[in-house]
Design a protein around this motif. Sequence first.
Motif, PDB file in Angstrom:
ATOM      1  N   LYS A 668     -45.002  74.596  -0.032  1.00 29.97           N
ATOM      2  CA  LYS A 668     -45.084  74.415   1.404  1.00 29.97           C
ATOM      3  C   LYS A 668     -46.005  75.467   2.007  1.00 29.97           C
ATOM      4  CE  LYS A 668     -42.048  74.301   5.053  1.00 29.97           C
ATOM      5  NZ  LYS A 668     -40.725  74.660   5.498  1.00 29.97           N
ATOM      6  N   ARG A 671     -49.517  74.721   1.237  1.00 27.54           N
ATOM      7  CA  ARG A 671     -50.001  73.645   2.088  1.00 27.54           C
ATOM      8  C   ARG A 671     -50.323  74.185   3.463  1.00 27.54           C
ATOM      9  NH1 ARG A 671     -46.165  69.699   0.728  1.00 27.54           N
ATOM     10  NH2 ARG A 671     -45.015  70.396   2.543  1.00 27.54           N
ATOM     11  N   ASP A 672     -49.361  74.954   3.993  1.00 25.26           N
ATOM     12  CA  ASP A 672     -49.562  75.539   5.318  1.00 25.26           C
ATOM     13  C   ASP A 672     -50.805  76.406   5.335  1.00 25.26           C
ATOM     14  OD1 ASP A 672     -47.386  74.287   6.110  1.00 25.26           O
ATOM     15  OD2 ASP A 672     -46.107  76.062   6.400  1.00 25.26           O
ATOM     16  N   GLN A 674     -53.338  76.273   3.367  1.00 28.14           N
ATOM     17  CA  GLN A 674     -54.540  75.455   3.249  1.00 28.14           C
ATOM     18  C   GLN A 674     -54.914  74.900   4.617  1.00 28.14           C
ATOM     19  OE1 GLN A 674     -55.573  75.517   0.041  1.00 28.14           O
ATOM     20  NE2 GLN A 674     -57.511  74.867   0.867  1.00 28.14           N
ATOM     21  N   LYS A 675     -53.870  74.419   5.277  1.00 26.59           N
ATOM     22  CA  LYS A 675     -54.098  73.833   6.590  1.00 26.59           C
ATOM     23  C   LYS A 675     -54.681  74.891   7.518  1.00 26.59           C
ATOM     24  CE  LYS A 675     -50.608  70.779   7.939  1.00 26.59           C
ATOM     25  NZ  LYS A 675     -49.360  70.717   8.674  1.00 26.59           N
TER      26      LYS A 675
END
Length: 946
Positions: A668, A671-672, A674-675
């Motif tokens: 998570k 992902r965060d 990366q975002k």
Amino acid sequence: MTNNEAKVIPVRVALRCRPLVPKELNEGCECCLTFSPGEPQVIVGTEKAFTYDYVFDPMAEQEEVFTVAVSPLLSGLFKGYHATVLAYGQTGSGKTFSMGGTYTSAQEDQPCVGVIPRVIQRIFQEKDKGGSCDFTLTVSYLEIYNEDILDLLCPSKDKPAISIREDPKEGIKIVGLTERVVRSAQEMVACLELGNSSRTVGSTAMNAESSRSHAIFTITLEQRSDSMVSKLHLVDLAGSERQKKTKAEGDRLKEGISINRGLLALGNVISALGEESKKGTHVPYRDSKVTRLLQDSLGGNSHTLMIACVSPADSNIEETINTLRYADRARKIKNKPIVNMDPRTAETQRLKQQVQELQVMLLHARGGVAPVLSGTESSENVNNLVEKNRSLQDQNSRLCRELSETTGQAALMFEKIIMAEQANEKLQGKVEQLKEHEACKLDLQNVLVTLEDQELKGKVELMKSLQDVILELQVSVASCPIVGEDVTGGFTAHHALRQAQMSKELMELNKVLALKEAFVKKMCQNDSQLEPMQSEHQHNMHSLQASVDSLLKEKEDLVLALQSAKKDTQHAKLSEQRRKRLQELEGQLVEMKKKMTEQSKLLKLKESSVRGVSKLMSEIQSMKSQRVQLMRQLKEDTEKFRVWKSQKDKEVLQLKEKDRKRQYEIMKLERDFQKQANVLRRKTEEAAAANKRLKDALQKRSEVSDKRRDGHGRGMETAASRVKSWLLNEVELLVSTEEARRHLKDLLEDRKILAHDISQLKGQLEAGGRSAAKIRRRTLIISELESKVGQETPISKQVENLETEMGLRSAQIADLQQKVLAADNDSRAKHRWDNINTVVEAKCSLKILMAELVAAKSAAARLESSLKQEQGNLQDLSRTLAEERGVMSTMDVEHQQQRVELEQNHQEKVGPAQHLPHTPPKPAVRGLERALDQALALDRRPGPRP
Ligand code: ADP
Ligand code: MG
């Protein structure tokens, strides 16, 4: 002391820069102000310099500010001059701190005490010193909020409204304001405290409003001897920042900017009084309450000091520049100050700028990506490797599990075998006993034949069948095979190998035991066969001995007869016969003796074989007891390890669960991240684009102004095109400046996030350091059980990366700020319209602007409609997403349930599976070795062959 004379007194300006406060440090802000040592000068960014009467850098103490800037005013006060100290600056820049607006008597003698308490102290020192000159002191304390005057010394609500009246003789009078006569410093301080506390009460209730109110603490000094009245105003002005107002207008929100009315009026008053060109023009004191109240002080016979407070943080740079400009105007400085820096500072400055440029270039070259994300190829490789590693580890752990299960089962089977063997032995013993029983030896067949009684016959028949069963039983028991030979292990894991080896050794021991047993059995059988032969031999021996004896006797007789016969020749023939017989007898004797020795040899052999058998039997017994002991030990160990393993299994399950959660968390976070990184990159790119746009616009403007200088005053055609290009460029410049500002704000926000992340990671690092030992132990267990090695990058590395990222961000911020400063010049805005000289040009400009406006509005409308469409699409998509998420979550729950079920099944199946201990069971191994040695020795010894 005429009015003219008073105007000569300049407003003095002190710049005070506070240190970076913790909040700014936490947001990663950097200092954007430089101070030249020994010069009252401050430099913003890299080139914009301002000079004031006094400049106090962040290191300056309250004491220094007071003695250097404020105390000269007090000397004037005693000479009859009015004096005023104004604290100006944005909210949070240190106005209240500098003025002492939060003073309580508890802080007495502390170095952080501000101006007002110090003034009070000084006044009473003077009073005590002066002695002869007698003066009266009065104080008042008021607050102006929303153009209303509030009495801070009498804060009750049901007081008549306070109003200002202008008395031609006495000047400004405030009707209804409490004016308290004080005789001691304590009394005056009490007034200050009272006012401060009522101000604080107000500000906690309406925090935003407190920054928009002005507070004025006034000390009136009446010297009776000279009948002189002088006033000292100590003013904590409202926050100078522009207030952003958001108010609903139709269905759209519009942002407007408003400046505090009092501050605006004050600025106008200052500029009217200050600027040479405006000399003699109307001074707009009446525009606000503050300016009216300070009318006497500003432009009268008053010494005025403005303390301009600023924050050094680069996130506040615009407000800081506004304050610096305002203060600059107050000082009526029109000539541009020259930067006077010492050469070393200049060099440092130059290098700093170079570093900053390089950092920005680096950032652009990377496309705004943090260093962690670079090198996708190598990261792919690493990913592959990690994937492979993980699958191998999975396989390994699966194999290990299977192995331990198998070895556990093997051990169990061995135990069963031993028990079965023991039982078997007992049974065999019983059968033997039964066989030995007299009942078996009865010849029932004969009995059956001879018996007459039918009843008895039946019973005997039953007995006979029992006899048969017993015989059969013995045969079947004897042929019972020794099992457990085909348990072999192709095991890889270390402890499983150990167990496998132990099992093998046990098996070999079993084999040897079986061999020996078979051998002994056979020998016993042979012995029993030998038994009759032996007795026969003995019998033979006896008879042989007897015959030998008789033969000897006969021989003796014959010899005697022979001797007597020699004398008697008649018996020659007879004696011949006797000699022959003697010879025969001798031959027989020799043979008999030979036979006898043979017999005795045989007997000896038999004896030794019996001895060997009994020795073997005892060896077998000891081996068996050893084996039993060994098995008991093995069993105990197994039990111990079952307990150990179940505990470890539980731990592994827990750890696995934890690991799963952590993996999920990491995923998570990744992902965060990366975002976030994508957003950051996009923003950085946009900021870079804005930067370039602004740079281009600036360059174009300078080109245009050059051209204009060359071709000034040509025909209408040229004028139109000139105005057009100039105007469009100006618009472009303004727009790109605005854009740059927006991006700057974004960048500052990003840096705040980065700083927050860094501080969090650092906190983790610290916490990690504290429990490092614990973690190491934990990791050891995990790696032992799962051989899983940590896959995330160390936190310190991450911190480093983020810090680099933040440094780059800061560089970009400084760079952009520099550009915005260059574009947003005060004087340019003022002289913008000087470019339009004729009505033709003005008309031209209007036309162009109109066209631009229409184009912009229609473009905005278009964009808005497409935005609406996109929003609709987005709503649809998010609805679908929500549905899919719902499906996912139900699936996830199902999956979890299945997993739990499978895990339970597995646990039940594995259940009593055993694990090997850390330390091998030493006594058991030693016993095994001993047994093995004995078995080998037995094998080597040449056993007697029957
Ligand atoms: P303002 O009145 O301009 O809104 P404050 O006086 O309340 O600002 O100051 C904001 C914060 O900054 C306060 O926490 C204050 O203690 C701190 N501060 C201001 N000036 C200094 C300084 N010179 N040294 C240390 N801290 C300061
Ligand atoms: Mg304040």
